[in-house]
Design a protein around this motif. Structure first.
Motif, PDB file in Angstrom:
ATOM      1  N   VAL A 300       0.838  -1.203   0.000  1.00  0.00           N
ATOM      2  CA  VAL A 300       0.000   0.000   0.000  1.00  0.00           C
ATOM      3  C   VAL A 300       0.874   1.254   0.000  1.00  0.00           C
ATOM      4  O   VAL A 300       0.577   2.235  -0.694  1.00  0.00           O
ATOM      5  N   TYR A 301       1.977   1.225   0.764  1.00  0.00           N
ATOM      6  CA  TYR A 301       2.874   2.390   0.768  1.00  0.00           C
ATOM      7  C   TYR A 301       3.489   2.605  -0.617  1.00  0.00           C
ATOM      8  O   TYR A 301       3.545   3.745  -1.117  1.00  0.00           O
ATOM      9  N   LEU A 302       3.960   1.523  -1.249  1.00  0.00           N
ATOM     10  CA  LEU A 302       4.552   1.643  -2.581  1.00  0.00           C
ATOM     11  C   LEU A 302       3.533   2.188  -3.577  1.00  0.00           C
ATOM     12  O   LEU A 302       3.845   3.069  -4.392  1.00  0.00           O
ATOM     13  N   THR A 303       2.317   1.670  -3.502  1.00  0.00           N
ATOM     14  CA  THR A 303       1.256   2.143  -4.395  1.00  0.00           C
ATOM     15  C   THR A 303       0.967   3.620  -4.150  1.00  0.00           C
ATOM     16  O   THR A 303       0.790   4.393  -5.104  1.00  0.00           O
ATOM     17  N   SER A 308       1.479   9.327  -5.636  1.00  0.00           N
ATOM     18  CA  SER A 308       1.893  10.683  -5.264  1.00  0.00           C
ATOM     19  C   SER A 308       2.686  11.377  -6.367  1.00  0.00           C
ATOM     20  O   SER A 308       2.786  12.604  -6.383  1.00  0.00           O
ATOM     21  N   LEU A 309       3.235  10.586  -7.280  1.00  0.00           N
ATOM     22  CA  LEU A 309       3.954  11.178  -8.416  1.00  0.00           C
ATOM     23  C   LEU A 309       2.998  11.848  -9.391  1.00  0.00           C
ATOM     24  O   LEU A 309       3.420  12.693 -10.199  1.00  0.00           O
ATOM     25  N   LYS A 310       1.720  11.473  -9.318  1.00  0.00           N
ATOM     26  CA  LYS A 310       0.725  12.003 -10.253  1.00  0.00           C
ATOM     27  C   LYS A 310      -0.250  12.986  -9.611  1.00  0.00           C
ATOM     28  O   LYS A 310      -0.931  13.726 -10.310  1.00  0.00           O
ATOM     29  N   LEU A 316       1.898   9.403   2.491  1.00  0.00           N
ATOM     30  CA  LEU A 316       1.127   9.178   3.712  1.00  0.00           C
ATOM     31  C   LEU A 316      -0.318   9.663   3.551  1.00  0.00           C
ATOM     32  O   LEU A 316      -1.262   9.005   4.009  1.00  0.00           O
ATOM     33  N   MET A 317      -0.490  10.798   2.866  1.00  0.00           N
ATOM     34  CA  MET A 317      -1.844  11.299   2.630  1.00  0.00           C
ATOM     35  C   MET A 317      -2.607  10.385   1.694  1.00  0.00           C
ATOM     36  O   MET A 317      -3.816  10.171   1.849  1.00  0.00           O
ATOM     37  N   ASN A 318      -1.919   9.813   0.706  1.00  0.00           N
ATOM     38  CA  ASN A 318      -2.565   8.864  -0.200  1.00  0.00           C
ATOM     39  C   ASN A 318      -2.996   7.597   0.542  1.00  0.00           C
ATOM     40  O   ASN A 318      -4.066   7.042   0.270  1.00  0.00           O
ATOM     41  N   ILE A 319      -2.153   7.155   1.491  1.00  0.00           N
ATOM     42  CA  ILE A 319      -2.541   5.998   2.312  1.00  0.00           C
ATOM     43  C   ILE A 319      -3.793   6.339   3.107  1.00  0.00           C
ATOM     44  O   ILE A 319      -4.750   5.551   3.176  1.00  0.00           O
ATOM     45  N   THR A 320      -3.795   7.527   3.704  1.00  0.00           N
ATOM     46  CA  THR A 320      -4.931   7.956   4.517  1.00  0.00           C
ATOM     47  C   THR A 320      -6.202   8.067   3.694  1.00  0.00           C
ATOM     48  O   THR A 320      -7.275   7.607   4.109  1.00  0.00           O
ATOM     49  N   ARG A 321      -6.084   8.653   2.516  1.00  0.00           N
ATOM     50  CA  ARG A 321      -7.263   8.892   1.680  1.00  0.00           C
ATOM     51  C   ARG A 321      -7.759   7.612   1.010  1.00  0.00           C
ATOM     52  O   ARG A 321      -8.942   7.275   1.054  1.00  0.00           O
ATOM     53  N   PHE A 322      -6.847   6.858   0.394  1.00  0.00           N
ATOM     54  CA  PHE A 322      -7.247   5.685  -0.396  1.00  0.00           C
ATOM     55  C   PHE A 322      -7.348   4.407   0.444  1.00  0.00           C
ATOM     56  O   PHE A 322      -7.803   3.387  -0.066  1.00  0.00           O
ATOM     57  N   GLY A 323      -6.918   4.483   1.704  1.00  0.00           N
ATOM     58  CA  GLY A 323      -7.073   3.311   2.570  1.00  0.00           C
ATOM     59  C   GLY A 323      -8.532   2.896   2.687  1.00  0.00           C
ATOM     60  O   GLY A 323      -8.846   1.704   2.811  1.00  0.00           O
ATOM     61  N   VAL A 411      -4.950   4.362 -11.175  1.00  0.00           N
ATOM     62  CA  VAL A 411      -4.320   3.189 -11.802  1.00  0.00           C
ATOM     63  C   VAL A 411      -3.432   2.401 -10.845  1.00  0.00           C
ATOM     64  O   VAL A 411      -3.521   1.169 -10.779  1.00  0.00           O
ATOM     65  N   PRO A 412      -2.550   3.044 -10.044  1.00  0.00           N
ATOM     66  CA  PRO A 412      -1.719   2.245  -9.118  1.00  0.00           C
ATOM     67  C   PRO A 412      -2.550   1.432  -8.129  1.00  0.00           C
ATOM     68  O   PRO A 412      -2.217   0.277  -7.844  1.00  0.00           O
ATOM     69  N   PHE A 413      -3.633   2.020  -7.627  1.00  0.00           N
ATOM     70  CA  PHE A 413      -4.467   1.288  -6.674  1.00  0.00           C
ATOM     71  C   PHE A 413      -5.284   0.195  -7.363  1.00  0.00           C
ATOM     72  O   PHE A 413      -5.566  -0.851  -6.766  1.00  0.00           O
ATOM     73  N   THR A 414      -5.626   0.414  -8.618  1.00  0.00           N
ATOM     74  CA  THR A 414      -6.323  -0.629  -9.384  1.00  0.00           C
ATOM     75  C   THR A 414      -5.414  -1.841  -9.564  1.00  0.00           C
ATOM     76  O   THR A 414      -5.835  -2.996  -9.384  1.00  0.00           O
ATOM     77  N   ILE A 415      -4.160  -1.580  -9.898  1.00  0.00           N
ATOM     78  CA  ILE A 415      -3.185  -2.666 -10.063  1.00  0.00           C
ATOM     79  C   ILE A 415      -3.000  -3.419  -8.739  1.00  0.00           C
ATOM     80  O   ILE A 415      -2.947  -4.652  -8.697  1.00  0.00           O
ATOM     81  N   LEU A 416      -2.905  -2.657  -7.632  1.00  0.00           N
ATOM     82  CA  LEU A 416      -2.758  -3.281  -6.310  1.00  0.00           C
ATOM     83  C   LEU A 416      -3.938  -4.199  -6.013  1.00  0.00           C
ATOM     84  O   LEU A 416      -3.756  -5.345  -5.579  1.00  0.00           O
TER      85      LEU A 416
END
Length: 436
Positions: A300-303, A308-310, A316-323, A411-416
């Protein structure tokens, strides 16, 4: 549904039968047959209640929390000896983190000490929880245990966010109200036991559908309505890391539960034993447990880092939001795992129940349906959960970012999620062992 919540018989008509059944279960666990395969308490707890409780959260929110024997016990203790002190700031701030830690600790202890396989172990666990309920009920106000410390409550909070029912106040009516009986209580019913204020409540994480606010509201402002499952997850106004972390924890716990039921688990133990230079099961399992819990967290961190590159958020905010987007696939994996126990071993509840009256069923199959049916239902659940998680991730991105950032975030979370479901499908293809 609203008329039921308004009834003077609700929730007591469910609470007292539940307490009676719980008392029988506790007696069987502590005093009954020591063999888990023949113990009615073990069958009721781990073959029926634990497998279906996630489904209850999805269909009816935290309804179980309204009738839970622990909650009823807390109310009784508070009525007679409660000091009704304010909840400590520490619990208010770190309660969810404590729940996360308890979930991890109990899962670890189950495998190391064999809690599920031991009626006495299960009974002792329940006694420990009862002690916590009594202490918090005696010292603090309302249902402090349920809100801030109960690990089942934490699970309920996450799954109820994806639930099919919601309870809300009507803004136009609530804005004119000066009584606040929904929170404070009245002669009709106590105030909200979960410290919620329907006037401002925008999520289902802590509402247990006890009906107290419905009974107390003088303006008939409270409404109960059906909704699209997981809809609430799309618009979390204030995402919290601890809630998203619990979703990651559940991923790891389901992974642990699945792997330890497989035949390959023996090979994994031998491999880790050689690597660590020990044959201690506690050490080997602890190492496997840490690895299994760390894998989802790292993925999840890698995703989140790639996302975050996009977008403009930190990992950390992406983990919080997309978790929160992980909750549907959490539910699917959890329920798919539990279906094996419920459907492959469900008749054991009938057999152990009849055994209490001297009626034996030696050698009878405990399965309710064929293994093919179970596998089909598991795959269907995983498919629905994956679709729900991917769509939730899309809606979260759509509500949070500019149009050009949405695809790169989703897309990264879809792949995950596709990777997670593929691995779960592989695990369900392998032979699993029974609890009973």
């Amino acid at each position: 549904m609203k008329s039921i919540l308004k009834s003077k018989w609700y929730p007591g008509i469910f609470q007292w039968p539940t307490i009676i059944v719980f008392a029988v279960i506790l007696y069987e666990l502590l005093i009954g047959i020591a063999d888990s395969h023949n113990n009615f308490g073990t069958a009721m707890t781990w073959i029926v209640w634990w497998p279906i409780i996630p489904l209850v959260f999805l269909l009816a929110g935290r309804f179980w929390c309204a009738i839970c024997p622990f909650a009823t016990l807390s109310d009784i203790i508070q009525k007679f000896v409660g000091n009704k002190r304010a909840v400590p700031k520490f619990l208010q701030k770190y309660g969810i983190w404590i729940i996360d830690a308890m979930f991890i600790l109990i899962t670890w202890a189950d495998h190391v000490y064999g809690i599920v396989e031991s009626p006495r172990g299960s009974g002792i666990l329940l006694l420990m929880l009862i002690t916590g309920v009594i202490v918090t009920g005696a010292f603090f106000e309302r249902r402090t245990w349920c809100r801030y410390l109960c690990f089942i409550g934490g699970l309920a909070g996450n799954y109820s966010r994806a639930g099919a029912l919601e309870l809300r106040g009507t803004p136009e009516k609530c804005s004119k109200c000066t009584v606040s009986a929904c929170y404070k209580g009245s002669e009709k019913a106590p105030g909200c036991p979960m410290f919620e204020f329907p006037k401002t409540m925008d999520n289902n994480a802590r509402c247990n559908f006890c009906g107290y606010c419905v009974k107390n509201c003088p303006n008939d402002s409270i409404s109960v309505s059906a909704r699209v499952p997981s809809k609430e997850l799309w618009f979390i106004r204030k995402p919290k890391l601890e809630e998203s972390f619990l979703a990651i924890v559940i991923l790891g716990i389901v992974l642990v539960q699945n792997i330890t039921m497989l035949e390959v688990w023996t090979d994994i133990q031998q491999f880790l034993g050689k690597m660590l230079g020990t044959d201690s099961f506690s050490v080997i399992f602890t190492a496997a447990f840490i690895i299994a819990m760390a894998i989802p967290a790292l993925l999840v961190y890698l995703t989140s880092w790639v996302a975050s590159l996009k977008n403009s958020d930190t990992p950390l905010m992406n983990i919080t939001r997309f978790g929160y987007a992980l909750i549907p696939i959490d539910f699917a994996g959890h329920m798919a795992h539990n279906l094996f126990h419920l459907l492959a071993e469900g008749k054991s509840v009938i057999y152990t129940g009849l055994a209490l009256f001297g009626i034996k069923h030696e050698g009878a199959s405990p399965a309710l349906v064929s293994m093919e049916t179970i596998v089909f239902l598991q795959y269907a659940l995983l498919a629905l959960g994956t679709i729900g998680s991917i769509y939730t991730a899309y809606r979260i991105a759509k509500a949070s970012y500019k149009k050009e950032q949405i695809v790169g975030s989703v897309v990264p979370f879809t792949i995950l999620m596709l990777g997670l479901v593929a691995f779960n499908i592989y695990l369900f293809l392998l032979p699993m062992s029974h609890r009973m």
